[in-house]
Design a protein around this motif. Structure first.
Motif, PDB file in Angstrom:
ATOM      1  N   LYS A  18       0.819  -1.217   0.000  1.00  0.00           N
ATOM      2  CA  LYS A  18       0.000   0.000   0.000  1.00  0.00           C
ATOM      3  C   LYS A  18       0.854   1.268   0.000  1.00  0.00           C
ATOM      4  CE  LYS A  18      -2.365  -1.157   3.705  1.00  0.00           C
ATOM      5  NZ  LYS A  18      -3.330  -1.088   4.817  1.00  0.00           N
ATOM      6  N   THR A  38      -0.071   4.203  -2.292  1.00  0.00           N
ATOM      7  CA  THR A  38      -1.492   4.522  -2.449  1.00  0.00           C
ATOM      8  C   THR A  38      -1.868   5.680  -1.540  1.00  0.00           C
ATOM      9  OG1 THR A  38      -2.170   2.931  -0.756  1.00  0.00           O
ATOM     10  CG2 THR A  38      -2.117   2.143  -3.045  1.00  0.00           C
ATOM     11  N   ASP A  90     -11.238   3.592  -4.216  1.00  0.00           N
ATOM     12  CA  ASP A  90     -11.090   3.633  -5.671  1.00  0.00           C
ATOM     13  C   ASP A  90     -11.189   2.243  -6.293  1.00  0.00           C
ATOM     14  OD1 ASP A  90     -10.561   6.404  -5.597  1.00  0.00           O
ATOM     15  OD2 ASP A  90      -8.453   6.018  -5.162  1.00  0.00           O
ATOM     16  N   LEU A 125      -9.982  -0.549  -9.108  1.00  0.00           N
ATOM     17  CA  LEU A 125      -8.643  -0.933  -9.559  1.00  0.00           C
ATOM     18  C   LEU A 125      -8.592  -0.721 -11.067  1.00  0.00           C
ATOM     19  CD1 LEU A 125      -5.839  -2.088  -9.193  1.00  0.00           C
ATOM     20  CD2 LEU A 125      -6.852  -4.376  -9.077  1.00  0.00           C
ATOM     21  N   THR A 144      -8.152  -4.382  -4.464  1.00  0.00           N
ATOM     22  CA  THR A 144      -8.340  -2.939  -4.616  1.00  0.00           C
ATOM     23  C   THR A 144      -7.671  -2.158  -3.490  1.00  0.00           C
ATOM     24  OG1 THR A 144     -10.494  -3.055  -3.509  1.00  0.00           O
ATOM     25  CG2 THR A 144     -10.490  -3.133  -5.920  1.00  0.00           C
ATOM     26  N   GLN A 193      -4.330  -1.771  -4.585  1.00  0.00           N
ATOM     27  CA  GLN A 193      -4.254  -1.263  -5.958  1.00  0.00           C
ATOM     28  C   GLN A 193      -3.269  -2.077  -6.800  1.00  0.00           C
ATOM     29  OE1 GLN A 193      -5.912   1.601  -7.677  1.00  0.00           O
ATOM     30  NE2 GLN A 193      -7.312   0.781  -6.170  1.00  0.00           N
ATOM     31  N   LYS A 194      -3.408  -3.417  -6.723  1.00  0.00           N
ATOM     32  CA  LYS A 194      -2.493  -4.287  -7.457  1.00  0.00           C
ATOM     33  C   LYS A 194      -3.174  -5.562  -7.906  1.00  0.00           C
ATOM     34  CE  LYS A 194       1.801  -2.755  -5.387  1.00  0.00           C
ATOM     35  NZ  LYS A 194       2.974  -3.093  -4.615  1.00  0.00           N
ATOM     36  N   GLY A 237      -2.163  -0.481 -10.060  1.00  0.00           N
ATOM     37  CA  GLY A 237      -3.281   0.357 -10.468  1.00  0.00           C
ATOM     38  C   GLY A 237      -2.951   1.833 -10.401  1.00  0.00           C
ATOM     39  N   GLN A 283      -4.674   5.227  -9.156  1.00  0.00           N
ATOM     40  CA  GLN A 283      -5.779   5.885  -8.456  1.00  0.00           C
ATOM     41  C   GLN A 283      -6.220   7.135  -9.201  1.00  0.00           C
ATOM     42  OE1 GLN A 283      -3.749   5.530  -4.436  1.00  0.00           O
ATOM     43  NE2 GLN A 283      -5.917   5.486  -3.858  1.00  0.00           N
TER      44      GLN A 283
END
Length: 175
Positions: free
Chosen positions: A14, A17, A23, A25, A128, A131-132, A146, A148
């Motif tokens: 994280k 992020t 958010d 992904l 999510t 974010q990966k 990902g 954001q």
């Protein structure tokens, strides 16, 4: 001796992020030989969906599609009749897999949604919160990170589109 790979997420994942957030992904993938941004990874989706902007951007034509007759339900809960289906190569980091996309002609701020069929083909896990997307490849774990910023851009575009549609509907009803 083979050491099994573990697909997991740690607090360090994280690190880049913006917290807290909720958010979607959204990643960039190479689809049909082109880098495609605004790709939503949705492990809740039973299908890989292609929207008009990507369909047109790839120069696809109706004759490239095969029949697909099952209706879908949009985010708004409306029934959507697909234009057809197409199989294209999708590259994630270094791995390329063939993906069946259901092509629809409805608005979306995303170019495509990559659902469980793609995730399962790669053997991938998405998260999510971090974010990966992580997946095993060649004895190592590869990851797709990902964006954001892209996710938030898509959210704003979806809200604007909905407001414009509601304003148009109100004007057309003479209210």
């Amino acid at each position: 001796m083979d050491i099994p790979l573990v697909l997991g997420f740690l607090d360090e994942d994280k690190a880049r992020t913006i917290q807290p957030y909720d958010d979607a992904l959204v990643v960039t993938l190479r689809i049909g030989g082109y880098d495609v941004r605004r790709v939503m990874v949705d492990q809740g989706s039973a299908a890989n969906i292609m929207y008009p902007d990507l369909y047109k951007g790839l120069g696809l034509k109706p004759e490239h599609l095969t029949a697909y007759s099952s209706p879908l339900v949009s985010f708004e809960g409306r029934m959507v009749i697909p234009k057809g289906q197409i199989r294209l190569p999708v590259q994630a980091v270094t791995d390329v897999v063939e993906v069946d996309f259901i092509v629809v002609d409805v608005f979306s701020p995303y170019m495509t949604i990559m659902g469980r069929p793609w995730l399962h083909t790669l053997g991938a896990v998405s998260f999510t919160l971090h974010q990966k997307v992580k997946y095993p490849s060649g004895g190592q774990v590869l990851e797709i990170v990902g964006s954001q910023a892209a996710a938030r851009h898509c959210l704003v575009a979806a809200i604007q589109h909905r407001l414009e549609a509601e304003t148009s509907a109100t004007a057309n009803n003479g209210l």
